[in-house]
Design a protein around this motif. Structure first.
Motif, mmCIF file in Angstrom:
data_model
loop_
_atom_site.group_PDB
_atom_site.id
_atom_site.type_symbol
_atom_site.label_atom_id
_atom_site.label_comp_id
_atom_site.label_asym_id
_atom_site.label_seq_id
_atom_site.Cartn_x
_atom_site.Cartn_y
_atom_site.Cartn_z
ATOM 1 N N MET A 62 0.840 -0.956 0.218
ATOM 2 C CA MET A 62 0.052 -0.422 0.496
ATOM 3 C C MET A 62 1.097 1.385 -0.213
ATOM 4 N N LEU A 63 1.637 1.854 0.586
ATOM 5 C CA LEU A 63 3.082 2.129 0.775
ATOM 6 C C LEU A 63 4.049 2.667 -0.674
ATOM 7 N N ILE A 64 3.554 1.393 -1.677
ATOM 8 C CA ILE A 64 4.353 1.714 -2.845
ATOM 9 C C ILE A 64 3.811 1.679 -3.620
ATOM 10 N N MET A 65 2.344 1.458 -3.402
ATOM 11 C CA MET A 65 1.284 2.666 -4.393
ATOM 12 C C MET A 65 1.038 3.550 -3.872
ATOM 13 N N LYS A 66 1.190 4.453 -2.679
ATOM 14 C CA LYS A 66 0.940 5.435 -2.595
ATOM 15 C C LYS A 66 1.726 7.040 -2.731
ATOM 16 N N CYS A 67 3.078 6.045 -2.971
ATOM 17 C CA CYS A 67 3.979 6.968 -3.315
ATOM 18 C C CYS A 67 4.892 6.505 -5.212
ATOM 19 N N ARG A 68 3.784 6.097 -5.544
ATOM 20 C CA ARG A 68 4.030 6.094 -6.950
ATOM 21 C C ARG A 68 3.372 6.822 -8.276
ATOM 22 N N GLU A 69 4.010 7.017 -8.447
ATOM 23 C CA GLU A 69 2.791 7.632 -10.071
ATOM 24 C C GLU A 69 2.583 7.016 -10.873
ATOM 25 N N ILE A 70 1.681 6.581 -10.446
ATOM 26 C CA ILE A 70 0.012 5.970 -11.110
ATOM 27 C C ILE A 70 0.442 6.607 -12.646
ATOM 28 N N TRP A 71 0.140 8.120 -12.872
ATOM 29 C CA TRP A 71 -0.070 8.293 -13.907
ATOM 30 C C TRP A 71 1.191 7.928 -15.547
ATOM 31 N N LEU A 72 2.319 7.289 -14.509
ATOM 32 C CA LEU A 72 3.365 7.753 -15.720
ATOM 33 C C LEU A 72 3.415 6.120 -16.092
ATOM 34 N N ASP A 73 2.405 4.753 -14.800
ATOM 35 C CA ASP A 73 2.193 3.274 -15.741
ATOM 36 C C ASP A 73 1.215 3.823 -17.068
ATOM 37 N N TYR A 74 0.286 4.078 -16.704
ATOM 38 C CA TYR A 74 -0.643 4.619 -17.288
ATOM 39 C C TYR A 74 -0.119 4.542 -18.512
ATOM 40 N N LEU A 75 0.770 5.979 -18.789
ATOM 41 C CA LEU A 75 1.414 6.191 -20.059
ATOM 42 C C LEU A 75 2.192 5.619 -20.734
ATOM 43 N N ARG A 76 3.059 4.393 -19.936
ATOM 44 C CA ARG A 76 3.704 3.763 -20.325
ATOM 45 C C ARG A 76 2.947 1.826 -20.920
ATOM 46 N N ALA A 77 1.774 1.873 -20.485
ATOM 47 C CA ALA A 77 0.645 1.031 -21.018
ATOM 48 C C ALA A 77 0.030 1.439 -22.317
ATOM 49 N N PHE A 78 -0.037 3.236 -22.750
ATOM 50 C CA PHE A 78 -0.817 3.909 -22.814
ATOM 51 C C PHE A 78 0.628 3.585 -24.544
ATOM 52 N N ALA A 79 1.198 3.522 -24.284
ATOM 53 C CA ALA A 79 2.886 3.273 -25.535
ATOM 54 C C ALA A 79 2.852 2.017 -26.209
ATOM 55 N N CYS A 80 2.723 0.829 -24.619
ATOM 56 C CA CYS A 80 2.613 -0.715 -25.210
ATOM 57 C C CYS A 80 1.713 -0.616 -25.749
ATOM 58 N N ILE A 81 0.927 -0.340 -25.616
ATOM 59 C CA ILE A 81 -0.587 -0.241 -26.468
ATOM 60 C C ILE A 81 -0.332 -0.022 -27.839
#
Length: 244
Positions: free
Chosen positions: A10-29
């Motif tokens: 939970m702490l890792i997810m709180k510190c993680r910048e989720i928008w960056l994951d979305y951006l990379r997922a978008f680029a992967c697709i």
């Protein structure tokens, strides 16, 4: 122990910048779609159509560049304690990417060699020539990012930021229309600017408001449509589209 794992996650997810994951997922697709569509066209599974070609041209303006941006962002976001740590980290990352480059290039090369009559594009060079001068398929990205990490440097002051931007911009301009720059240097010259943009984004903690985002999107669409209608093939124009 289970509670510690859950709380730690939970702490890792709180510190993680989720928008960056979305951006990379978008680029992967987008990368997957682009390669699939081009492969289907080459294999005559789907017909060469203007709509498909236009879509591929559209995503090729920016989809792979997103990964360079994300890498630059994460590189800048990392805490670099000393000059020695910076160089160690850069070399480690570069070696990691080169190992992946050699391994996956080798696998792809072997598949193309063994099943030469069944693949869309057969091998044309020796394996070592392929590694050094003619990266096979999408493996060029691993080649490029390994070089970029060797030359990358974290931005620590406004003055250093200006220097890093100027150098990246200068070598990008040099790459435009300069056929004398050969592989592997060309990969560094073409793509380091997008890595640096990620660094600047992280260093300045930029937040784009809706007006800026919509304006950039509108300008991108206008330029892309004009380029498509008049069939303009300009590296400078392509770089502007990628920037937008």
């Amino acid at each position: 122990t289970l509670l510690q794992i859950v709380l730690g996650g939970m702490l890792i997810m709180k510190c993680r910048e989720i928008w960056l994951d979305y951006l990379r997922a978008f680029a992967c697709i987008l990368v997957t779609l682009g390669h699939l569509l081009m492969s289907f066209q080459d294999a005559h599974i789907i017909q060469q159509g203007e709509a498909v070609s236009l879509f591929v041209e559209l995503i090729y303006c920016f989809h792979v560049h997103i990964f360079f941006f994300c890498s630059g962002y994460l590189f800048q976001s990392r805490t670099h304690k000393s000059l020695k740590e910076i160089h160690t980290y850069k070399i480690e990352r570069s070696i990691n990417y080169l190992i992946l480059y050699v391994v996956f290039s080798g696998i792809t090369y072997a598949i193309k060699l063994v099943f030469s009559s069944d693949v869309n594009t057969a091998v044309e060079y020796t394996f070592f020539d392929t590694l050094l001068k003619h990266p096979i398929n999408q493996m060029w990205y691993l080649y490029a990012i390994s070089l970029i990490y060797l030359f990358a440097y974290p931005i620590q002051t406004k003055k250093l930021e200006n220097v890093v931007i100027c150098i990246a911009l200068l070598i990008r301009i040099m790459a435009i229309g300069n056929s004398a720059i050969q592989v592997p240097v060309n990969y560094l010259f073409q793509n380091m600017i997008w890595f640096v943009m990620g660094q600047v984004f992280a260093y300045r903690k930029i937040k784009l408001d809706k007006r800026v985002s919509l304006s950039a999107t509108f300008l991108f669409v206008i330029i892309f449509v004009i380029r498509s209608i008049f069939a303009v093939d300009s590296k400078l124009l392509n770089a502007v589209l990628t920037f937008l």
